[in-house]
Design a protein around this motif. Structure first.
Motif, mmCIF file in Angstrom:
data_model
loop_
_atom_site.group_PDB
_atom_site.id
_atom_site.type_symbol
_atom_site.label_atom_id
_atom_site.label_comp_id
_atom_site.label_asym_id
_atom_site.label_seq_id
_atom_site.Cartn_x
_atom_site.Cartn_y
_atom_site.Cartn_z
ATOM 1 N N PHE A 85 0.833 -1.200 0.000
ATOM 2 C CA PHE A 85 0.000 0.000 0.000
ATOM 3 C C PHE A 85 0.871 1.253 0.000
ATOM 4 C CE2 PHE A 85 -2.410 3.273 2.408
ATOM 5 C CZ PHE A 85 -3.398 3.496 1.464
ATOM 6 N N LEU A 86 2.026 1.193 0.668
ATOM 7 C CA LEU A 86 2.971 2.311 0.618
ATOM 8 C C LEU A 86 3.386 2.573 -0.828
ATOM 9 C CD1 LEU A 86 5.001 4.368 1.816
ATOM 10 C CD2 LEU A 86 6.567 2.446 2.164
ATOM 11 N N ARG A 87 3.705 1.514 -1.570
ATOM 12 C CA ARG A 87 4.114 1.686 -2.965
ATOM 13 C C ARG A 87 2.962 2.262 -3.791
ATOM 14 N NH1 ARG A 87 8.648 0.729 -6.566
ATOM 15 N NH2 ARG A 87 7.876 1.862 -8.380
ATOM 16 N N GLU A 88 1.740 1.868 -3.494
ATOM 17 C CA GLU A 88 0.593 2.441 -4.211
ATOM 18 C C GLU A 88 0.488 3.941 -3.966
ATOM 19 O OE1 GLU A 88 -3.256 0.478 -4.262
ATOM 20 O OE2 GLU A 88 -2.344 -1.308 -3.416
ATOM 21 N N SER A 137 10.665 0.012 9.235
ATOM 22 C CA SER A 137 10.956 -1.403 9.016
ATOM 23 C C SER A 137 11.808 -1.567 7.767
ATOM 24 C CB SER A 137 9.661 -2.213 8.867
ATOM 25 O OG SER A 137 9.031 -1.915 7.635
ATOM 26 N N ALA A 138 12.427 -2.745 7.666
ATOM 27 C CA ALA A 138 13.262 -3.030 6.500
ATOM 28 C C ALA A 138 12.419 -3.053 5.232
ATOM 29 C CB ALA A 138 13.972 -4.372 6.693
ATOM 30 N N GLY A 139 11.200 -3.612 5.318
ATOM 31 C CA GLY A 139 10.352 -3.669 4.135
ATOM 32 C C GLY A 139 9.961 -2.295 3.632
ATOM 33 N N VAL A 140 9.667 -1.392 4.557
ATOM 34 C CA VAL A 140 9.323 -0.027 4.170
ATOM 35 C C VAL A 140 10.521 0.652 3.517
ATOM 36 C CG1 VAL A 140 8.742 2.258 5.071
ATOM 37 C CG2 VAL A 140 7.487 0.257 5.867
ATOM 38 N N ALA A 141 11.704 0.499 4.117
ATOM 39 C CA ALA A 141 12.911 1.121 3.564
ATOM 40 C C ALA A 141 13.212 0.597 2.170
ATOM 41 C CB ALA A 141 14.100 0.883 4.497
ATOM 42 N N ARG A 142 13.083 -0.711 1.981
ATOM 43 C CA ARG A 142 13.366 -1.278 0.658
ATOM 44 C C ARG A 142 12.328 -0.817 -0.369
ATOM 45 N NH1 ARG A 142 15.318 -5.882 3.765
ATOM 46 N NH2 ARG A 142 13.207 -6.737 3.897
ATOM 47 N N THR A 143 11.085 -0.668 0.045
ATOM 48 C CA THR A 143 10.043 -0.191 -0.871
ATOM 49 C C THR A 143 10.330 1.231 -1.322
ATOM 50 O OG1 THR A 143 8.376 -1.621 0.150
ATOM 51 C CG2 THR A 143 7.574 0.286 -1.098
ATOM 52 N N ALA A 164 13.297 1.208 -3.765
ATOM 53 C CA ALA A 164 12.934 0.760 -5.115
ATOM 54 C C ALA A 164 12.197 1.861 -5.870
ATOM 55 C CB ALA A 164 12.075 -0.495 -5.023
ATOM 56 N N TRP A 165 11.318 2.580 -5.176
ATOM 57 C CA TRP A 165 10.590 3.684 -5.819
ATOM 58 C C TRP A 165 11.544 4.806 -6.216
ATOM 59 C CZ3 TRP A 165 9.887 8.764 -4.062
ATOM 60 C CH2 TRP A 165 8.965 9.532 -4.796
ATOM 61 N N LEU A 166 12.501 5.135 -5.353
ATOM 62 C CA LEU A 166 13.483 6.168 -5.703
ATOM 63 C C LEU A 166 14.261 5.785 -6.953
ATOM 64 C CD1 LEU A 166 15.025 7.123 -2.224
ATOM 65 C CD2 LEU A 166 13.484 8.520 -3.611
ATOM 66 N N ALA A 167 14.648 4.523 -7.046
ATOM 67 C CA ALA A 167 15.407 4.071 -8.211
ATOM 68 C C ALA A 167 14.581 4.169 -9.488
ATOM 69 C CB ALA A 167 15.872 2.634 -7.992
ATOM 70 N N ASP A 168 13.285 3.945 -9.378
ATOM 71 C CA ASP A 168 12.421 4.018 -10.560
ATOM 72 C C ASP A 168 12.114 5.459 -10.964
ATOM 73 O OD1 ASP A 168 12.323 1.270 -10.657
ATOM 74 O OD2 ASP A 168 10.404 1.109 -9.588
ATOM 75 N N VAL A 169 11.861 6.322 -9.982
ATOM 76 C CA VAL A 169 11.392 7.682 -10.260
ATOM 77 C C VAL A 169 12.534 8.677 -10.398
ATOM 78 C CG1 VAL A 169 9.972 9.578 -9.342
ATOM 79 C CG2 VAL A 169 9.185 7.208 -9.138
ATOM 80 N N ARG A 170 13.590 8.493 -9.631
ATOM 81 C CA ARG A 170 14.766 9.379 -9.625
ATOM 82 C C ARG A 170 14.361 10.856 -9.471
ATOM 83 N NH1 ARG A 170 19.381 7.217 -10.565
ATOM 84 N NH2 ARG A 170 20.337 9.195 -11.166
ATOM 85 N N GLY A 180 21.443 6.493 -2.549
ATOM 86 C CA GLY A 180 20.513 7.097 -3.501
ATOM 87 C C GLY A 180 19.935 8.424 -3.053
ATOM 88 N N VAL A 181 20.556 9.073 -2.048
ATOM 89 C CA VAL A 181 20.042 10.365 -1.594
ATOM 90 C C VAL A 181 21.120 11.428 -1.790
ATOM 91 C CG1 VAL A 181 18.584 9.206 0.091
ATOM 92 C CG2 VAL A 181 20.759 10.169 0.835
ATOM 93 N N ASP A 182 20.695 12.683 -1.773
ATOM 94 C CA ASP A 182 21.616 13.798 -1.978
ATOM 95 C C ASP A 182 22.123 14.389 -0.670
ATOM 96 O OD1 ASP A 182 21.374 14.245 -5.018
ATOM 97 O OD2 ASP A 182 19.298 14.115 -4.344
ATOM 98 N N LEU A 183 21.313 14.302 0.379
ATOM 99 C CA LEU A 183 21.683 14.866 1.680
ATOM 100 C C LEU A 183 21.066 14.019 2.766
ATOM 101 C CD1 LEU A 183 22.841 17.238 3.442
ATOM 102 C CD2 LEU A 183 20.598 18.330 3.207
ATOM 103 N N VAL A 184 21.865 13.685 3.788
ATOM 104 C CA VAL A 184 21.365 12.968 4.958
ATOM 105 C C VAL A 184 21.563 13.869 6.163
ATOM 106 C CG1 VAL A 184 23.572 11.753 5.285
ATOM 107 C CG2 VAL A 184 21.494 10.844 6.319
ATOM 108 N N THR A 185 20.554 13.923 7.063
ATOM 109 C CA THR A 185 20.555 14.912 8.142
ATOM 110 C C THR A 185 20.418 14.243 9.514
ATOM 111 O OG1 THR A 185 18.156 15.243 8.050
ATOM 112 C CG2 THR A 185 19.506 16.604 6.594
ATOM 113 N N PRO A 186 21.365 13.425 9.938
ATOM 114 C CA PRO A 186 21.232 12.741 11.225
ATOM 115 C C PRO A 186 21.560 13.658 12.401
ATOM 116 C CG PRO A 186 23.355 12.244 10.244
ATOM 117 C CD PRO A 186 22.615 13.106 9.245
ATOM 118 N N ASN A 187 20.953 13.380 13.576
ATOM 119 C CA ASN A 187 21.492 13.989 14.784
ATOM 120 C C ASN A 187 22.734 13.191 15.187
ATOM 121 O OD1 ASN A 187 20.604 11.665 16.212
ATOM 122 N ND2 ASN A 187 18.618 12.610 16.644
#
Length: 518
Positions: A65-68, A89-95, A98-104, A137-144
């Motif tokens: 449903f997240l991918r939808e 979760s790992a499944g959410v992160a992988r989903t 995959a969407w980032l790789a498709d949409v860019r 696959g990201v341009d900027l990461v903002t961790p504390n």
């Protein structure tokens, strides 16, 4: 990721969890996006039952449903930037990966929600591994700082230099920009640094703001990252985006207590500036315009608006901008500027000597070094390249120190007397306040005038290399940090504030006179 196109009202997608009290998650993201001039959209990764005291439970919808949701948005809307928050979760992160790789999407900012404010880890080991997989696959990461350490598998940094080292190593490992945030460190200042991979090395642009004493900081990380994503889509510059986002967040924190939302750690005041004065104008797209760091610097900047308008109208400045300035006039200006920089570096060194914190001491010392090395070298390169033309000495006559053997003109001498303080304050705190006010216009006025000059630069411009310096991200970052230091100085006692304000106003006038003498 994809091609970046700057838009006045960019379309920003937040991928994150919810917060029913509105202080964090997608609710905070949408407020931050709107407050900074973007159109916000949201895809929900998790439904979170929480309030200002903490999280009670989390419901994660199926990954399919997240991918939808993601496809429904990207199939219809052109995205200018994406901000990613809580994944869970790992499944959410992988989903999402995959969407980032498709949409860019053109720009992706990841705020890695991994560690709670209590220090508890929020993700399982496989979910953390999946999150790390997104970093490529990201341009900027903002961790504390705890999240920065968790991404590296280390203990959290105890000091700023250790934090910067971790930021460099994370940026190098994943070839992505890293925002190192010093909010978890002690001290009156809240340092941040943008660490960007740069041809085998790193460009580090440091920022500083005055730490705000408030318990209402809920959602600060969410808000900052979504603001940066929005402002990058409006400016095309990570440095300009972070500088403007920090100024906005500073005001949101300073007015957070006025909201009175909840009895725990409440939200920041996302729309404080918008409600007070309307959406603030952005710097020009070159990214060199620098906003005030707070109300005090805003008021001081406003007081000098008339003189700065006169600077922009000077024949020298107009001729430099459109390329009609006579090269002999520019050569004479450079000679005096070289003399000035030698004295200016001494003033910066004196500020470093008197600085009350190690961070400020290091900043002023590095600025002094930059004035002597990078700036003077630029002077020498231009003089050497134009030797024998327009009254410029021949190549053999250009010394290693371009100020060698030159006499200061009356304006140069007067400006340096003002900077170096022939009548110094006996109180080191007052002298430091005076020095900060005195040296700031050489940062801020140049950034202000330079924004317009750099915007008109082009490949065949006779002063192209010189105007390029006004678009230098490191110069913009240094100016932002210097303005933040001034904001802190102006928060001191009345004598310190007055010393800084008077010195600042006099230096702005000297900047005018220096350009006019050219």
């Amino acid at each position: 990721m994809g091609g970046v196109s700057v838009r006045d009202v960019p379309r920003i997608l937040s991928i994150a969890g919810t917060d029913p009290t509105g202080g964090a998650g997608i609710q905070a993201d949408l407020k931050s996006i709107a407050a900074n001039g973007g159109y916000g959209m949201a895809v929900v990764t998790a439904l979170v039952a929480q309030n200002t005291h903490g999280v009670r439970s989390v419901h994660t919808p199926p990954a399919a449903f997240l991918r939808e949701q993601l496809d429904a948005v990207s199939d219809d809307v052109v995205l200018d930037a994406v901000k990613i928050g809580m994944l869970g979760s790992a499944g959410v992160a992988r989903t999402v990966g995959a969407w980032l790789a498709d949409v860019r999407p053109p720009a992706v900012v990841l705020d890695p929600v991994m560690v709670a404010s209590s220090g508890d880890r929020l993700l399982s080991r496989d979910a953390e591994d999946a999150l790390r997989g997104l970093l490529h696959g990201v341009d900027l990461v903002t961790p504390n700082l705890p999240e920065l350490a968790a991404l590296l598998g280390e203990e959290p940094a105890r000091g700023w230099e250790q934090a910067l080292d971790q930021g460099r190593r994370l940026a190098g490992a994943y070839d992505t920009a890293v925002l190192v945030k010093g909010g978890h460190l002690a001290g009156a200042a809240a340092p941040d640094a943008l660490v960007m991979p740069d041809g085998g090395g790193f460009t580090v642009c440091e920022f500083s703001s005055v730490r705000v004493e408030t318990k209402n900081t809920h959602g600060t990380g969410c808000s900052l990252s979504s603001a940066v994503a929005t402002l990058f889509a409006r400016t095309g510059s990570w440095v300009a985006a972070l500088g403007a986002a920090k100024a906005w967040l500073q005001e949101a924190l300073e007015t957070a207590d006025l909201l009175e939302v909840g009895t725990g750690h409440g939200p920041v005041n996302h729309f404080a500036g918008l409600w007070r004065r309307g959406l603030a104008p952005l710097p020009v797209s070159s990214g060199t315009g620098v906003p005030p760091a707070g109300d005090r610097t805003a008021e001081l900047w406003s007081r000098t608006a008339g003189v700065r308008k006169e600077i922009a109208a000077l024949d020298f400045v107009r001729g430099l901008g459109d390329g009609t300035l006579d090269s002999a006039v520019f050569g004479r200006y450079l000679a005096q500027d070289a003399i000035y920089l030698r004295g200016y570096a001494r003033a910066l060194a004196r500020a470093s000597e008197l600085a009350p914190t190690l961070q400020e001491q290091l900043f002023w010392a590095e600025s002094a070094r930059g004035a002597l090395e990078a700036e003077l070298e630029l002077h020498r390169n231009w003089l050497h390249a134009n030797a024998g033309h327009g009254g410029v000495p021949g190549p053999r006559d250009v010394p290693a120190d371009p100020a060698e053997g030159l006499a200061p003109g009356p304006v140069t001498r007067g400006y340096l007397d003002h900077l170096l303080g022939t009548n110094r304050h006996r109180d080191d705190r007052l002298e430091y306040a005076r020095l900060v006010g005195a040296v700031l216009p050489c940062f801020w006025v140049y950034a202000d005038a330079g924004a317009e000059l750099a915007a008109g630069n082009h490949a065949s411009h006779p002063y192209r290399e010189w105007l390029d310096t006004y678009a230098d991200p490191a110069f913009a970052a240094a100016t932002v940090r210097a303005v933040g230091i001034l904001e802190g100085v102006l928060a001191g006692n009345e004598n310190q504030r007055r010393a800084a304000e008077e010195a600042f106003a006099q230096s702005v006038q000297w900047e005018h006179d220096f350009f006019a003498a050219g």
